[in-house]
Enzyme design. Structure first.
Site, PDB file in Angstrom:
ATOM      1  N   LYS A   1       0.632  -1.075  -0.246  1.00 26.02           N
ATOM      2  CA  LYS A   1       0.337  -0.041   0.313  1.00 26.02           C
ATOM      3  C   LYS A   1       0.987   1.114  -0.297  1.00 26.02           C
ATOM      4  CE  LYS A   1      -0.998   2.072   4.206  1.00 26.02           C
ATOM      5  NZ  LYS A   1      -1.525   1.699   5.188  1.00 26.02           N
TER       6      LYS A   1
ATOM      7  N   LYS B   1      -4.341 -10.834   9.668  1.00 20.94           N
ATOM      8  CA  LYS B   1      -4.594 -11.017  10.968  1.00 20.94           C
ATOM      9  C   LYS B   1      -5.599 -11.833  11.248  1.00 20.94           C
ATOM     10  CE  LYS B   1      -3.914  -6.243  12.781  1.00 20.94           C
ATOM     11  NZ  LYS B   1      -2.811  -6.618  13.647  1.00 20.94           N
TER      12      LYS B   1
ATOM     13  N   GLU C   1      -4.848   4.690  17.242  1.00 20.05           N
ATOM     14  CA  GLU C   1      -3.905   4.061  17.605  1.00 20.05           C
ATOM     15  C   GLU C   1      -3.149   5.968  18.577  1.00 20.05           C
ATOM     16  OE1 GLU C   1      -1.262   3.175  13.456  1.00 20.05           O
ATOM     17  OE2 GLU C   1      -2.693   5.364  13.421  1.00 20.05           O
TER      18      GLU C   1
ATOM     19  N   HIS D   1      -8.473  -0.264   4.764  1.00 17.55           N
ATOM     20  CA  HIS D   1      -8.241  -1.898   5.632  1.00 17.55           C
ATOM     21  C   HIS D   1      -9.862  -1.829   6.857  1.00 17.55           C
ATOM     22  CE1 HIS D   1      -3.762  -1.521   5.714  1.00 17.55           C
ATOM     23  NE2 HIS D   1      -3.976  -0.356   6.528  1.00 17.55           N
TER      24      HIS D   1
ATOM     25  N   LYS E   1      -5.473   9.095  15.106  1.00 16.85           N
ATOM     26  CA  LYS E   1      -3.786   8.742  15.573  1.00 16.85           C
ATOM     27  C   LYS E   1      -4.101   9.901  17.914  1.00 16.85           C
ATOM     28  CE  LYS E   1      -1.637   8.384  11.399  1.00 16.85           C
ATOM     29  NZ  LYS E   1      -1.067   7.051  12.174  1.00 16.85           N
TER      30      LYS E   1
END
Ligand code: NAD
Length: 477
Positions: A143, A177, A211, A235, A326
């Protein structure tokens, strides 16, 4: 079970991603016996280096990014022995013909493009013109796959000029995952969930990717991207597709990807009313987003929350809430499926209890919880409590099964020739086709993201997005 013998060339083999993820991951697959002992890895990058130099470089990367217990000296030595290096310039002709004798015939041949996407076309072309790629060779591309629909189409066309779609593996490490793959096992391997998996029984779906870090040293890249392009278009969209798709007829790459594509096409257009964009403010010891990107006129979001709806029979009326940002309160990625309350309660109004929830944790602590209501044990009468039926993978299956990283699993899938967990070109384009109009609208209207406190759950308006319909985010802890 070992995969077939292979030669893997890593373009960008001296880069950050190779050091942190790809090479340590390959080492783990080697140490567990999944990578065959004859397989070869050839680092390829700009700059002079010989095989010995590359082995020293990789040894340092393994020491830095693997737990000391994972680096048995004998295994490391045997792994380093599998490595070679070829200096090559993606935009020039030097080095390509020298790479040829380093590759063997009769084994799987894969090329990992761990370089800037601006080089994908150059590399694809040279692989072909220098006779390095066969019809059954594979390429893995990183990506970001495009910046908008037009650039994604251009990238697809550049690759398609030299490789067929069944040779192209567009990586999205979220799909590697364990829990994400388990989502499919849970949905389609049990009779329990699928009958309830629709608007009649599911009140809402939440996807959170939070995050704690800021944009750090990636400021100049990130400021041209933002949370929508960096996280949602790829994602989060992929997670949403796996939750919302119809059962494919079989667990086969195109059957799965056809169903995912239908979800993207059924998504209603994103609207500004159902979107909250934020930018982190300065904290007591952390810089603001503006400081990090060195641009105090930036209109790029470091946080986004959206309410999405899918217009098809299964999902009409069930909102999908997504948020990512974030400098948030905790590092956490999870999917929360909240079922409807029971239609009628036979217990006292104050007895307690809440609707069932399935919580799928991607990180930390990969695993799933199914929250069910039971009677509180003890003599207190009919009091209801919620308990999680907890399946934390590390506890149940040991750290080895739970701890292997998404990258290494996906690379093994490339060698196996299994594209199920890789994005197809038309999926990526459909996701951009959905993303483009809202990105354009923000740009045209000069929408300024709302500042939010670092260490928070984003702007308060994100909470209000759910409160409007009497719902709430599951708390970020
Ligand atoms: P990097 O800048 O650390 O490394 C780039 C690599 O490409 C180096 O090995 C360099 O020698 C090589 N390179 C640059 N120009 C070249 C040329 N003309 N010819 C041949 N080789 C050349 O980059 P990175 O962080 O490792 O990222 C690589 C790719 O992976 C990018 O597409 C990035 O977007 C993607 N990615 C990175 C991360 C990450 O955590 N670093 C995460 C997700 C995706």
């Amino acid at each position: 079970i070992p995969v077939e013998d292979f030669d893997l060339v890593i373009f960008g083999g001296t880069g950050d991603l190779a050091r942190r993820k790809i090479l340590p991951g390959l080492y783990r697959r080697f140490a567990t016996g999944q990578m065959p002992p004859e397989a070869r890895i050839i680092g390829a990058a700009r700059g002079e280096m010989d095989a010995e130099g590359y082995r020293a470089f990789v040894r340092a990367a393994l020491n830095e990014f693997l737990a000391p217990g994972d680096c048995a000296p004998a295994d490391v030595a045997r792994f380093l022995d599998r490595l070679d290096f070829q200096s090559v310039d993606a935009r020039g002709e030097g080095g390509w013909d020298e790479m040829k004798p380093k590759l063997r015939e009769g084994v799987v041949r894969a090329f990992y493009f761990s370089v800037s996407p601006s080089l994908f076309g150059d590399i694809a072309e040279r692989l072909r013109t220098h006779g390095l790629a066969h019809r059954d060779s594979r390429i893995v591309v990183e990506k970001p796959f495009g910046h908008d629909l037009a650039s994604a189409k251009a990238l697809n066309a550049e690759l398609a000029a030299h490789f067929a779609e069944d040779q192209i593996y567009r990586i999205d490490h979220y799909l590697g995952k364990e829990t994400v793959q388990n989502l499919m096992a849970v949905r389609f391997g049990n009779i329990l969930f699928e009958p309830l998996w629709n608007h009649q029984y599911i009140d809402n779906v939440q996807i959170t990717v939070a995050e704690t870090v800021g944009v750090g040293g990636r400021g100049s890249y990130y400021d041209h991207s933002g949370a929508m392009r960096d996280m949602v278009q790829n994602h989060i969209m992929q997670l949403l597709c796996l939750i919302a798709m119809e059962p494919p007829a079989k667990f086969d790459p195109d059957a799965v990807r056809d169903e995912k594509l239908k979800v993207i096409r059924a998504l209603d257009p994103a609207t500004r009313e159902h979107t909250v964009r934020g930018q982190y403010a300065a904290g007591s010891d952390t810089p603001s987003y503006f400081d990090d990107v060195e641009n105090d006129a930036s209109e790029t979001e470091s946080f986004i929350a959206m309410q999405l709806s899918i217009s098809n029979w299964r999902w009409k009326g069930t909102p999908f809430f997504i948020r990512t940002g974030k400098r948030m309160k905790a590092r956490l990625s999870e999917i929360v499926i909240t079922f409807q309350p029971t239609p009628h309660s036979i217990f006292d109004a104050d007895a307690g209890g809440m609707p069932n929830q399935l919580v799928i944790r991607l990180q930390p602590n990969e695993g799933m919880d199914l929250r069910v209501t039971i009677k509180e044990p003890g003599p207190g009468g009919m009091r209801l409590i919620d308990v999680p039926l907890d399946m934390t993978f590390a506890e149940r299956f040991g750290q080895e099964a739970a701890g292997s990283d998404a990258y290494e699993r996906l690379i093994m899938d490339v060698i196996r020739g299994n594209q199920t967990l890789f994005m197809r070109g038309d999926e990526v384009e459909a996701a951009w086709a959905w993303t483009d109009p809202i990105l354009k609208e923000w740009e045209e209207k000069h929408d300024r993201p709302i500042p939010y406190e670092p260490g928070s759950a984003g702007p308060d308006q994100s909470l209000a997005l759910l409160h409007r319909s009497g719902r709430a985010w599951r708390e970020i802890k």
